[in-house]
Design an enzyme around this catalytic site. Structure first.
Site, short mmCIF file in Angstrom:
data_model
loop_
_atom_site.label_atom_id
_atom_site.label_comp_id
_atom_site.label_asym_id
_atom_site.label_seq_id
_atom_site.Cartn_x
_atom_site.Cartn_y
_atom_site.Cartn_z
N THR A 106 1.82 -16.85 -8.06
CA THR A 106 1.38 -16.46 -6.73
C THR A 106 2.54 -16.42 -5.75
O THR A 106 3.61 -16.96 -6.01
CB THR A 106 0.32 -17.44 -6.19
OG1 THR A 106 0.89 -18.75 -6.14
CG2 THR A 106 -0.92 -17.44 -7.07
N ASP A 177 -10.00 3.67 8.17
CA ASP A 177 -9.56 5.05 8.13
C ASP A 177 -8.48 5.20 9.20
O ASP A 177 -8.54 4.57 10.25
CB ASP A 177 -10.73 5.99 8.41
CG ASP A 177 -10.36 7.44 8.23
OD1 ASP A 177 -9.68 7.99 9.12
OD2 ASP A 177 -10.74 8.04 7.22
N SER A 178 -7.48 6.04 8.94
CA SER A 178 -6.36 6.13 9.89
C SER A 178 -6.79 6.60 11.26
O SER A 178 -6.15 6.29 12.27
CB SER A 178 -5.28 7.06 9.34
OG SER A 178 -5.79 8.37 9.16
N SER A 179 -7.88 7.33 11.35
CA SER A 179 -8.34 7.79 12.66
C SER A 179 -8.84 6.63 13.52
O SER A 179 -8.98 6.77 14.74
CB SER A 179 -9.46 8.83 12.50
OG SER A 179 -10.56 8.27 11.80
N THR A 210 -2.81 8.81 6.59
CA THR A 210 -1.78 9.78 6.97
C THR A 210 -1.97 10.38 8.35
O THR A 210 -1.01 10.80 8.98
CB THR A 210 -1.73 10.93 5.94
OG1 THR A 210 -3.00 11.58 5.89
CG2 THR A 210 -1.37 10.40 4.57
N ASP A 211 -3.21 10.44 8.85
CA ASP A 211 -3.46 11.15 10.11
C ASP A 211 -2.71 10.55 11.29
O ASP A 211 -2.23 11.28 12.16
CB ASP A 211 -4.97 11.18 10.41
CG ASP A 211 -5.72 12.13 9.50
OD1 ASP A 211 -5.05 12.96 8.83
OD2 ASP A 211 -6.96 12.06 9.45
#
Length: 683
Positions: A106, A177-179, A210-211
């Protein structure tokens, strides 16, 4: 143990990388509504099952495919796998003892919030889910946990040494989510996690959607002040779960660069290219080469060879420790894009409080409509302290005052933003406005100056370029002077001994005029300098000869200004490696107590975290030799003990010897370097 537990039986040199998994396409699965959605714990389990990413026993095909003999030995038995005792290691690598039971080594990881272990669920027969331990609160804003580590197969680094990358994945909860990323919320958490783990890991990879990746990479480039380690953001256009995807190449490439190169800035890796994080924008929603850096070349191009453009990599020249700026300016800056017909009333309404800063996306090279109502609205906002930064709507190019329409805009109080991307300009403006010690005028002044390489500085007057013969003459004169001089700092640039080059076209060595036959072409000059300069700067660092160190750095700058381009020295002159020992000039200076050169090298961008072939840092050598002033300087610049210094028990051995001898001075130096020594032992 600086992150590695004592139970880790490996004796290989491991580079420790922390992966911060925030979400995004890379780890998504198809949900009930047939759309991609983040799935907790899938990414870690998937990577553990792939031998390209995870090979704890060193018994996979990838660990035995460096030679035909290795592969044949690996596939000798009928099962296609040799037993741990039969496993053959790559040449020069150390065999890993077989693991005991089902224990997984670990890594110690810190977080600003508690991270719960994965939910209890049944695993397929013969498999064990990859679980992280429950976090333990150690302070009001810090939790610790031991996360089972992943370890890559061995591979050769840039110096020809066999190394592995040992990494832990700290997964966000919930995955985003990137948004849904917040530049002044979630990005602050990423910066904080890097700060908490900065001394535990050698590099960091952030898995991101990626956005909005360029917004986050731009913001992090400013929040992570005096960064001395590699931070890479990456993601994917197609999830890892899909048979055809770009997730494997992107993550493996980012992990490789983070584990084997020190590029001390926030960068973005995508489709085999590493970009400066605050210089790129997403330009495609469907192509695998989704990002571009229109106004600045790539830092690294990954093909058959890994080509690092070292002359473009930032060098941290401030002698300060790494720290994170946390007072972000929330909801006080925004972006306004001009369009034909935009009215003064629209602009005036947009610039009302609480807005304190605006990125104004102008036409072409910084032009705007010349209507009086529009200019008045902009001027009134500037007069009351709103900082308005003009950038171009064009993907390539910079704002300028070449046109009257651009000059009028600047006369209204708008500040030119050079060739910054919209994402970067917004992040930089928010960063500057959040610094309470800066006045409005200070912010306006700093907007147009490169702080993290985010814009191209205006070209100033260049010093005169020496002729090819003069450049080689100076280089050889420095080598002769410092090689024959037993007393550091006794020479000076103004009093160099004369030197005569002995070259003859027939092959015989005869005294000739230096200007007659030496280096008739500029390319020959650059080649000669590149061969001599590393030797000279290492020798100068060992002798504490600042004049010669400065000469080498100036020679490199002169070569970059010449028609032939630049020195072909990996890592740049200040970090050039002696291939016999793997040491940099800073190693040589630290080992010999060359305090003047230590300061000069750090100011020129020397990396304090570079390690030699023995996996030792400059700080270790300075402490071992008892150079207290050098230790103080390196620690101030952000150096800390790690790697084999700690894991190999070299520091523990040195401390034990000092205790036996009653050497209080040595104990004091080791304590300053970071060794755990009680204060009462050095009183």
């Amino acid at each position: 143990m600086h992150g590695i537990l004592a139970s880790d039986a490996s004796t290989d040199v491991d580079t420790k990388v922390l992966v911060l998994y925030t979400g995004g396409t890379i780890g998504m699965l198809v949900g009930a509504n047939q759309s991609f959605t983040p799935e907790p714990h899938f990414l870690v389990e998937s990577l553990r099952a792939q031998t390209r990413f995870h090979d704890p026993l060193g018994d996979s095909l990838f660990s035995h495919a460096s030679t035909a003999e290795g592969f044949r030995a690996w596939s000798h038995n009928s099962s296609g796998r040799s037993s741990p005792t039969e496993s053959s290691s790559p040449p020069g690598a150390t065999a890993i003892p077989p693991a005991t039971g089902s224990h997984v080594p670990t890594l110690l990881v810190r977080s600003s919030r508690p991270i719960a272990p994965p939910p209890d669920r049944s695993a397929p027969p013969g498999q064990t889910l990859f679980r992280q331990h429950t976090s333990k609160k150690v302070s009001s804003d810090c939790y610790e946990m031991h996360i089972p580590s992943l370890v890559t197969p061995r591979a050769l680094d840039a110096q020809g040494n066999w190394k592995r990358i040992r990494y832990a994945i700290l997964e966000w909860e919930p995955l985003l989510d990137s948004s849904n990323m917040d530049m002044t919320g979630t990005v602050d958490v990423i910066a904080t996690e890097i700060e908490l783990n900065y001394h535990l890991f050698d590099a960091f990879v952030v898995l991101h959607g990626t956005d909005t990746m360029c917004y986050s990479s731009s913001a992090l480039s400013f929040l992570l002040e005096d960064l001395g380690k590699t931070v890479i953001l990456t993601g994917a256009q197609i999830p890892l779960a899909q048979l055809r995807n770009d997730a494997v190449d992107n993550f493996l490439g980012a992990l490789w660069l983070a584990g084997y190169y020190i590029i001390p800035e926030v960068s973005l890796y995508f489709n085999h290219v590493l970009y400066r994080g605050n210089r790129c924008s997403k330009t495609s929603s469907f192509a695998l080469n989704a990002f571009e850096s229109p106004n600045f070349p790539a830092l690294v191009n990954v093909g058959i060879d890994v080509v690092v453009n070292w002359s473009n990599v930032l060098r941290q020249t401030n002698l300060r420790k790494f720290h994170v700026h946390k007072a972000a300016a929330h909801f006080v800056s925004a972006t306004l894009r001009l369009f034909p017909g935009i009215t003064g009333d629209i602009v005036r309404a947009f610039l009302m409080p609480p807005i304190r800063g605006v990125v104004l996306e102008t036409f072409g090279a910084g032009n705007a409509p010349q209507r009086q109502d529009l200019m008045t609205a902009l001027r009134d906002a500037c007069d009351r302290g709103v900082v308005i930064v003009a950038i171009s709507q064009c993907t390539k190019g910079s704002v300028s005052d070449a046109y009257e329409t651009g000059q009028t805009l600047l006369q209204s109080g708008v500040v030119p933003g050079g060739d910054m991307t919209p994402e970067c300009a917004l992040a930089k403006l928010a960063y500057l406005l959040s610094k309470s010690e800066l006045s409005v005028q200070d912010v306006r002044s700093l907007v147009g100056k490169p702080l993290r390489g985010e814009l191209t500085a205006a070209s100033g007057d260049r010093p005169p370029t020496l002729t090819t013969a003069e450049r080689v003459q100076d280089m050889l004169a420095q080598v002769v002077r410092i090689s024959t001089n037993s007393f550091p700092n006794s020479g000076s640039r103004g009093h160099l001994p004369p030197i005569t080059i002995t070259v003859d076209q027939s092959g015989e060595h005869k005294p000739l005029d230096v200007t007659a036959t030496w280096g008739s072409t500029a390319s020959e000059t650059v080649t000669t300098e590149a061969a001599l300069a590393p030797f000279l700067i290492h020798l100068a660092a060992a002798r504490d000869d600042v004049d010669a160190v400065t000469f080498c750095l100036e020679a490199e700058a002169a070569a970059e200004r010449s028609e032939t381009g630049r020195h072909a020295i990996a890592g740049g002159m200040v970090n050039c490696v002696d291939f016999a020992s793997g040491r940099t000039p800073l190693h040589a200076a630290a080992l010999n107590g060359s305090i003047l050169c230590v300061n000069a090298l750090l100011e020129a961008g020397a990396l304090v975290h570079m390690r030699d072939s023995m996996d030792h840092s400059p700080l270790y050598y300075a402490a071992r030799q008892g150079h207290e002033a050098v230790v103080d300087t390196l620690v101030k610049a952000g150096a800390h003990l790690g790697g084999s210094d700690i894991k190999g028990s070299f520091v523990a051995l040195a401390v034990t010897k000092a205790r036996r001898k009653g050497d209080v001075a040595s104990l004091r130096v080791w304590r300053k370097a970071g060794a755990e020594i009680p204060q009462d032992e050095i009183n």
